[in-house]
Structure formats: C-alpha cells, structure tokens
Design a protein around this motif. Structure first.
Motif, PDB file in Angstrom:
ATOM      1  N   ASN A 143     164.915  43.009  84.799  1.00 28.74           N
ATOM      2  CA  ASN A 143     163.617  42.705  85.387  1.00 28.74           C
ATOM      3  C   ASN A 143     163.818  42.197  86.804  1.00 28.74           C
ATOM      4  O   ASN A 143     163.495  41.053  87.136  1.00 28.74           O
ATOM      5  CB  ASN A 143     162.843  41.679  84.559  1.00 28.74           C
ATOM      6  N   ASN A 150     165.063  35.986  82.338  1.00 24.47           N
ATOM      7  CA  ASN A 150     164.510  36.638  81.151  1.00 24.47           C
ATOM      8  C   ASN A 150     165.557  36.792  80.053  1.00 24.47           C
ATOM      9  O   ASN A 150     165.242  36.708  78.860  1.00 24.47           O
ATOM     10  CB  ASN A 150     163.930  37.995  81.511  1.00 24.47           C
ATOM     11  N   GLU A 153     165.770  33.639  78.242  1.00 25.05           N
ATOM     12  CA  GLU A 153     164.604  33.560  77.360  1.00 25.05           C
ATOM     13  C   GLU A 153     164.848  34.345  76.069  1.00 25.05           C
ATOM     14  O   GLU A 153     164.560  33.863  74.959  1.00 25.05           O
ATOM     15  CB  GLU A 153     163.376  34.106  78.090  1.00 25.05           C
ATOM     16  N   PHE A 240     156.092  32.169  81.526  1.00 29.35           N
ATOM     17  CA  PHE A 240     156.313  33.377  82.307  1.00 29.35           C
ATOM     18  C   PHE A 240     154.985  34.065  82.601  1.00 29.35           C
ATOM     19  O   PHE A 240     154.017  33.923  81.849  1.00 29.35           O
ATOM     20  CB  PHE A 240     157.242  34.346  81.565  1.00 29.35           C
ATOM     21  N   GLY A 374     158.654  33.177  86.577  1.00 34.87           N
ATOM     22  CA  GLY A 374     159.051  32.466  85.376  1.00 34.87           C
ATOM     23  C   GLY A 374     159.535  31.079  85.717  1.00 34.87           C
ATOM     24  O   GLY A 374     160.007  30.830  86.830  1.00 34.87           O
TER      25      GLY A 374
END
Length: 380
Positions: A143, A150, A153, A240, A374
């Motif tokens: 991303n 991410n 996450e 996010f 984020g």
C-alpha cells in the motif's frame, strides 16, 4: 532493539468525532524489535539536479537545483547495482533476528511490506524467505508508503487469532530504480521531480504475541513482564482511513494490466502539489481517533514518527496536530524519502539517539499515495 509505545488525548479545540471514553483492552501484540539497512552509496540531490540540467535539452530542467532547495532533502541512498528490493529486506531482517537472538525457525509468518517489489510474480516475500532460509508461510502487503504500517496492522490481527506468535515484517524499498533521469520536456520534469528525493532502504519489524502473566512461552520470555509498571507494552490502538478518489496523484503505471509493456510508464509520475493538498484535506481525524482509542493524551506521547517527503511538510503536521517541533524527528533531509521504510527509520534513529526508550509512547503516522492515512499508538 525493543520498540513499543503509548498515547493519550487530543488537543483542545480539535474537531473530530468524539469517541466514548473507555478502558482500552490489553495489547495483543508487541513490537519486539526494529532494524534498518541503509545502502552505503549516497548521491547529493543538488549534484544530481545539476547533472540532469546539463544533459537535458534547454528549458526542460531548471539550471538551479530546485528540488533540494524546496524539499530540504540533501542526499539519498542508492542500492548496489546487483541488489534488488528483496536484498534490502534480507539485510535488515538478518540484523534484526541476530539482535533478538532468534533463528529463522522462530519466524511463524513472514510479510514482505513495500511499495517496491522484485517482480510482478511471484510475491517478493517468497524471494526474501528463500534468501533468509525461512520456511514459514509468507505474503506480500502493498500500500505505497503505508505498506509497513499496514503489515503491522495485519500481523497484530493474525497474532490476536492465536495462529502466529512471531511475525517478521520485512521491507525493501528501491524507488531509485523507477526515477526518470531522461527528461524530454518541462511537463515530464514536473512529474518526475518528486522522485529525485526518493531513497533506497531496507527495514524489518518483529511483531510478537504480547506475553500474559505467567506466560512461559519463548515470546513471553523474550519480552519479560510485557509492562512498564502498570502500563502495558504493545500496540495500544490504531486507526486507518483512505480517500481513494485521489489515486492518480502519484503513480508508477508500468507493469500492470493498464500499461503492461509501455517502457515510458515505468517511472514515477507524481503531482506533488495535488498530493499535498489531498493530505491537507484529510485532516487530523484519523490520527486523533487513534489517540482516543488508546485512552491517551498528547502529554503521553514521547515521539510522533510521521512519513516524510519534505522537511517543509512537517510544518503542516505540527500545525494540524498542535504539536511542538521537538515532538517529531527529521530523517528526510539526510536520508531522503525511503517510502514505507520511513517509520522504522525514525524509530531506529530515536532509539539510538536516546530520544525514546522502554516505556515511552510512540505514535506512528503513515501517509501514502492512493491516498491513505494511518496512525498506530505503541508503547515501547
């Protein structure tokens, strides 16, 4: 080097959705370590700009080095000619595992997280795993400049299921391979110029299950009590968001189904002004939401690590969040825009310089083309 942070409340007067106060759940995962690999070869941005002006047709490129002056980026790192993105990830990962006293067999899952990749197929995570000798499951998370955030996450969520205990997030950013140095006209230069601040780097982050009291597992032993007094270590909260209507403000179009064989589209095409405006329009809501979810205030935050593309852009962050300048750390001037390796680089820099240490709270703020944002609150 250990890594975990903690956060708290929003600045007074900030406008964002109010989240009901509640006691945050105990962290399920900790950031057990972080490592960064920076290639030894560096290029002075101003020198590269002067060389580009000399080699381009008159009028296509400014004679004076404008990019370095406007962005404050002095130099960038360039990976060796015979290296790929996977090699950068392997270098950082090997350093991290050695520092943590872990063997490759201790890795339950390997996630390659990067805007760069060795090739379209297979997933670069397979190449990294093969070079490291890891035999665990693998996947890529991509991303743009939020790839690492991410991936953390994703790792936290998978650890929470009980499926994995130790997840290695490996990053290899090699944007120098997609920077255009053949500029036929001024329009092409304007789209290519933001790429002149992009820099190569490898990074690795170790995400492990947060130990519970009496936990006798290897992860529990490695992390000790898992708390600093009555304050738990680990990932405290995150939030996010995305505004995908701006997907075309920063692109690397070649190689996909849209432009599978167009060599002219294998370079970065970035509208820097539109990108900045898009991020400013997003506002600080997502970042402040992460603070509220963690049950924290700004007074609890020792460091805000934020993605950096230019020194001047940090003023936007300070103003939007009401932060003093000393709450952030500048890495883009000396090391350039290392894409999704930026947040690990800032963590390593802050840890090595003594800016943060065990028990401190760090807020990781990611900004990426697409566009996405984020924020993750972590207690070291």
């Amino acid at each position: 080097m250990p890594i975990l942070a903690d956060l708290s409340v929003r600045p007074s007067g900030a406008r964002h959705p109010v989240v009901s106060a509640r006691v945050p759940p105990a962290p399920v995962a900790v950031l057990a370590g972080v490592s960064v690999h920076l290639p030894e070869r560096t290029v002075q941005v101003a020198d590269a700009e002067r060389a580009l002006a000399r080699s381009s047709r008159p009028g296509a490129v400014p004679r004076l080095p404008m990019v370095s002056r406007l962005t404050g980026v002095q130099q960038v790192h360039v990976l060796p000619d015979d290296w790929n993105a996977s090699d950068l990830a392997v270098a950082a990962s090997a350093t991290l595992l050695a520092a943590q006293g872990l063997d490759v067999a201790d890795v339950d899952l390997l996630i390659f997280a990067s805007a760069s990749q060795d090739m379209v197929e297979p997933a670069t995570s397979h190449i990294v795993a093969a070079k490291l000798g890891v035999r665990a499951p693998v996947m890529d998370v991509k991303n743009a400049c939020n790839s690492v955030l991410n991936a953390i996450e994703v790792a936290e969520a998978l650890v929470a299921t009980g499926r994995y205990t130790t997840v290695l997030v490996a990053c290899g950013e090699a944007p120098s391979r997609a920077v255009r140095w053949d500029v036929p006209d001024r329009a092409t230069y304007l789209l290519s110029a933001p790429g002149y601040t992009m820099s190569d780097a490898g990074a690795a982050v170790l995400v492990q299950r947060a130990p519970r009291q009496g936990d006798g597992s290897a992860a529990g032993a490695a992390q000790g009590s898992g708390s600093c007094g009555d304050r738990p270590r680990g990932i405290l909260a995150s939030a996010f968001g995305a505004e995908s209507s701006h997907w075309d403000v920063g692109m690397l179009p070649g190689g996909g189904t849209a432009f599978p064989r167009d060599l002219d589209r294998t370079y970065f095409e970035i509208d820097g002004s539109r990108l900045r405006d898009a991020f400013l329009a997003l506002g600080p809501g997502v970042i402040l939401d992460a603070l509220v979810r963690a049950g924290l205030t700004w007074d609890d935050v020792a460091l805000v690590a934020v993605h950096q593309v230019a020194v001047a852009y940090l003023a936007d962050v300070h103003e939007a969040l009401g932060l003093p300048e000393d709450r952030t750390i500048v890495t883009v001037a000396e090391h350039g825009n290392v894409a999704s390796a930026t947040l690990p680089l800032q963590l390593v820099t802050a840890l090595e310089s003594g800016r943060v240490g065990p028990g401190d709270v760090v807020l990781l703020v990611g900004l990426a083309g697409g566009i996405s944002i984020g924020a993750m609150a972590v207690r070291l």
